[in-house]
Design a protein around this motif. Structure first.
Motif, PDB file in Angstrom:
ATOM      1  N   ARG A   9       0.840  -1.193   0.000  1.00 49.23           N
ATOM      2  CA  ARG A   9       0.000   0.000   0.000  1.00 49.23           C
ATOM      3  C   ARG A   9       0.881   1.252   0.000  1.00 49.23           C
ATOM      4  NH1 ARG A   9      -5.243  -1.216  -1.124  1.00 49.23           N
ATOM      5  NH2 ARG A   9      -5.831   0.795  -0.200  1.00 49.23           N
ATOM      6  N   THR A  10       0.392   2.303  -0.667  1.00 45.96           N
ATOM      7  CA  THR A  10       1.114   3.568  -0.800  1.00 45.96           C
ATOM      8  C   THR A  10       0.145   4.725  -0.609  1.00 45.96           C
ATOM      9  OG1 THR A  10       2.763   2.650  -2.321  1.00 45.96           O
ATOM     10  CG2 THR A  10       2.396   5.027  -2.438  1.00 45.96           C
ATOM     11  N   ILE A  11       0.640   5.820  -0.049  1.00 47.53           N
ATOM     12  CA  ILE A  11      -0.155   7.036   0.092  1.00 47.53           C
ATOM     13  C   ILE A  11       0.096   7.950  -1.098  1.00 47.53           C
ATOM     14  CG2 ILE A  11      -0.585   9.105   1.473  1.00 47.53           C
ATOM     15  CD1 ILE A  11      -1.533   6.478   2.746  1.00 47.53           C
ATOM     16  N   VAL A  12      -0.995   8.333  -1.774  1.00 44.22           N
ATOM     17  CA  VAL A  12      -0.944   9.377  -2.799  1.00 44.22           C
ATOM     18  C   VAL A  12      -1.633  10.603  -2.207  1.00 44.22           C
ATOM     19  CG1 VAL A  12      -1.759  10.136  -5.065  1.00 44.22           C
ATOM     20  CG2 VAL A  12      -0.876   7.802  -4.758  1.00 44.22           C
ATOM     21  N   ARG A  13      -0.878  11.684  -2.040  1.00 40.99           N
ATOM     22  CA  ARG A  13      -1.429  12.896  -1.425  1.00 40.99           C
ATOM     23  C   ARG A  13      -1.904  13.865  -2.508  1.00 40.99           C
ATOM     24  NH1 ARG A  13       1.757  14.763   3.531  1.00 40.99           N
ATOM     25  NH2 ARG A  13       0.498  13.031   4.323  1.00 40.99           N
ATOM     26  N   VAL A  14      -3.147  14.305  -2.358  1.00 42.14           N
ATOM     27  CA  VAL A  14      -3.738  15.294  -3.256  1.00 42.14           C
ATOM     28  C   VAL A  14      -3.847  16.588  -2.468  1.00 42.14           C
ATOM     29  CG1 VAL A  14      -5.703  15.861  -4.738  1.00 42.14           C
ATOM     30  CG2 VAL A  14      -5.010  13.468  -4.433  1.00 42.14           C
ATOM     31  N   ASP A  15      -3.148  17.619  -2.925  1.00 36.08           N
ATOM     32  CA  ASP A  15      -3.015  18.855  -2.154  1.00 36.08           C
ATOM     33  C   ASP A  15      -3.316  20.055  -3.043  1.00 36.08           C
ATOM     34  OD1 ASP A  15      -2.483  20.503  -0.043  1.00 36.08           O
ATOM     35  OD2 ASP A  15      -0.317  20.140   0.008  1.00 36.08           O
ATOM     36  N   ASP A  76      -0.339   4.860 -11.909  1.00 31.85           N
ATOM     37  CA  ASP A  76      -1.442   5.001 -12.865  1.00 31.85           C
ATOM     38  C   ASP A  76      -2.539   5.904 -12.308  1.00 31.85           C
ATOM     39  OD1 ASP A  76      -0.265   3.423 -14.777  1.00 31.85           O
ATOM     40  OD2 ASP A  76      -1.291   1.581 -14.161  1.00 31.85           O
ATOM     41  N   PHE A  77      -2.753   5.834 -11.005  1.00 31.58           N
ATOM     42  CA  PHE A  77      -3.743   6.697 -10.364  1.00 31.58           C
ATOM     43  C   PHE A  77      -3.360   8.168 -10.534  1.00 31.58           C
ATOM     44  CE2 PHE A  77      -5.437   8.435  -6.175  1.00 31.58           C
ATOM     45  CZ  PHE A  77      -6.760   8.484  -6.594  1.00 31.58           C
ATOM     46  N   ILE A  78      -2.093   8.481 -10.292  1.00 32.43           N
ATOM     47  CA  ILE A  78      -1.627   9.859 -10.456  1.00 32.43           C
ATOM     48  C   ILE A  78      -1.765  10.302 -11.912  1.00 32.43           C
ATOM     49  CG2 ILE A  78       0.420  11.335 -10.406  1.00 32.43           C
ATOM     50  CD1 ILE A  78       1.270   9.852  -7.867  1.00 32.43           C
ATOM     51  N   ARG A  79      -1.431   9.417 -12.842  1.00 35.44           N
ATOM     52  CA  ARG A  79      -1.571   9.768 -14.260  1.00 35.44           C
ATOM     53  C   ARG A  79      -3.027  10.046 -14.615  1.00 35.44           C
ATOM     54  NH1 ARG A  79       3.011   6.304 -15.091  1.00 35.44           N
ATOM     55  NH2 ARG A  79       1.734   4.422 -15.045  1.00 35.44           N
ATOM     56  N   LYS A  85      -6.970  17.069 -14.328  1.00 45.11           N
ATOM     57  CA  LYS A  85      -6.565  18.275 -13.594  1.00 45.11           C
ATOM     58  C   LYS A  85      -6.916  19.573 -14.324  1.00 45.11           C
ATOM     59  CE  LYS A  85      -2.477  20.629 -11.782  1.00 45.11           C
ATOM     60  NZ  LYS A  85      -1.015  20.561 -11.573  1.00 45.11           N
ATOM     61  N   LEU A  86      -6.622  19.661 -15.599  1.00 45.27           N
ATOM     62  CA  LEU A  86      -6.833  20.878 -16.379  1.00 45.27           C
ATOM     63  C   LEU A  86      -6.161  22.061 -15.667  1.00 45.27           C
ATOM     64  CD1 LEU A  86     -10.506  20.250 -17.541  1.00 45.27           C
ATOM     65  CD2 LEU A  86      -8.368  19.723 -18.747  1.00 45.27           C
ATOM     66  N   PHE A  92      -0.216  16.334  -6.956  1.00 47.49           N
ATOM     67  CA  PHE A  92      -0.277  14.918  -6.586  1.00 47.49           C
ATOM     68  C   PHE A  92       1.127  14.449  -6.209  1.00 47.49           C
ATOM     69  CE2 PHE A  92      -2.962  15.645 -10.437  1.00 47.49           C
ATOM     70  CZ  PHE A  92      -4.155  15.866  -9.744  1.00 47.49           C
ATOM     71  N   GLU A  93       1.211  13.731  -5.096  1.00 44.20           N
ATOM     72  CA  GLU A  93       2.517  13.271  -4.617  1.00 44.20           C
ATOM     73  C   GLU A  93       2.407  11.860  -4.079  1.00 44.20           C
ATOM     74  OE1 GLU A  93       5.804  14.318  -1.124  1.00 44.20           O
ATOM     75  OE2 GLU A  93       3.899  15.392  -1.218  1.00 44.20           O
TER      76      GLU A  93
END
Length: 288
Positions: A9-15, A76-79, A85-86, A92-93
């Protein structure tokens, strides 16, 4: 208080200033319902309403959210998020320095988040970072997921193959039917209002231990007589998760048709916390 690090599992941070608005218009969960110290189930769907990414989401700051996702999905989630995003003020990190810890059956450590996929009495929590004694193994974690009917992609279902209803996201708060539009919303709402969900996660049990199947090895089908009715997921001892056609299970039970896996008799149980029952007419029906 068992706990373990989940290396897959990994954390993807949306800020960013637009993080709330951006995610609210994309994912199935209602971010307005995400309270501090809670990790809520959520998904990003295909336009056809099937799960493209499944994850837990929590609030990590005033304009920041943490997405707890399978490591092999993170890039792939970040992509995918980047495609949407536009001009939104959002970043995303992938937080590779934050280990994901799961624990249960005891007082949660400081900073832990309640895992909202489980009933409260199960005491299951997540912690992102250090600060907990890690003393459990993966089999113990799989066992508690199986006991409560909590499915995850990869081990229990393939992405782009199931609807949120199939893995009980309509019952655990992973889908909000009032918040408005998001990707795939029209299909999922139609399933809800027309009660057309037919596949559900169940706990499968046998009298003897089930063999563990590793990697991509094909899982056997669950059978009602000579007809397949579902597929097997995670296994722990004599219990497993499975996704089955509830209408076909109901028909088999009403006609006393044996349910088997590799010729072994099995019992299928819908998680009690869902209020669901096997009903050939409507799998959204609840026990009375």
């Amino acid at each position: 208080m068992p706990a373990l690090i989940l290396p897959d599992r990994t954390i993807v941070r949306v800020d960013g200033a637009d993080a709330h608005h951006f995610l609210q218009n994309l994912i199935t969960a209602n971010l307005d319902a995400v309270k501090p110290a809670e990790a809520h189930p959520a998904a990003l769907l295909t336009p056809q309403g099937k799960i493209l990414f499944d994850f837990l989401i929590s609030k990590s700051g005033e304009n920041s959210y943490d997405c707890d996702i399978s490591t092999d999905q993170a890039a792939d989630f970040i992509r995918r998020l980047t495609l949407y995003k536009l001009r939104a003020a959002v970043t995303f990190e992938k937080c590779e320095d934050l280990p994901v810890i799961a624990g249960w059956n005891g007082e949660a450590p400081q900073g832990a988040l309640r895992d909202m996929r489980f009933p409260k009495k199960a005491g299951v929590w997540r912690l992102y970072g250090s600060g907990s004694v890690v003393d459990a193994d993966r089999q113990a974690w799989d066992a508690i997921r199986i006991a409560h009917g909590v499915a995850e992609s990869g081990t229990d279902f393939a992405l782009s193959d199931v609807f949120p209803h199939d893995i009980l996201m309509d019952k655990n708060g992973g889908v909000d039917f009032r918040k408005g539009c998001y990707v795939g919303q029209e299909v999922v709402s139609r399933m809800q209002h027309r009660s057309t969900a037919r596949r559900r996660v169940v706990t499968l049990t046998t009298e003897t231990d089930l063999p563990l199947r590793e990697g991509s090895e094909t899982q056997p089908s669950i059978m009602a007589g000579d007809k397949p009715i579902g597929s097997l997921g995670s296994v722990s001892g004599n219990s497993a998760l499975a996704i089955v056609r509830t209408d076909r299970v109901a028909d088999a039970l009403s006609q006393a048709v044996p349910l088997t896996l590799d010729g072994i008799p099995v019992t299928l149980t819908l998680p009690g916390w869902t209020g669901l029952s096997f009903n050939s007419g409507d799998s959204n029906a609840t026990d009375n």
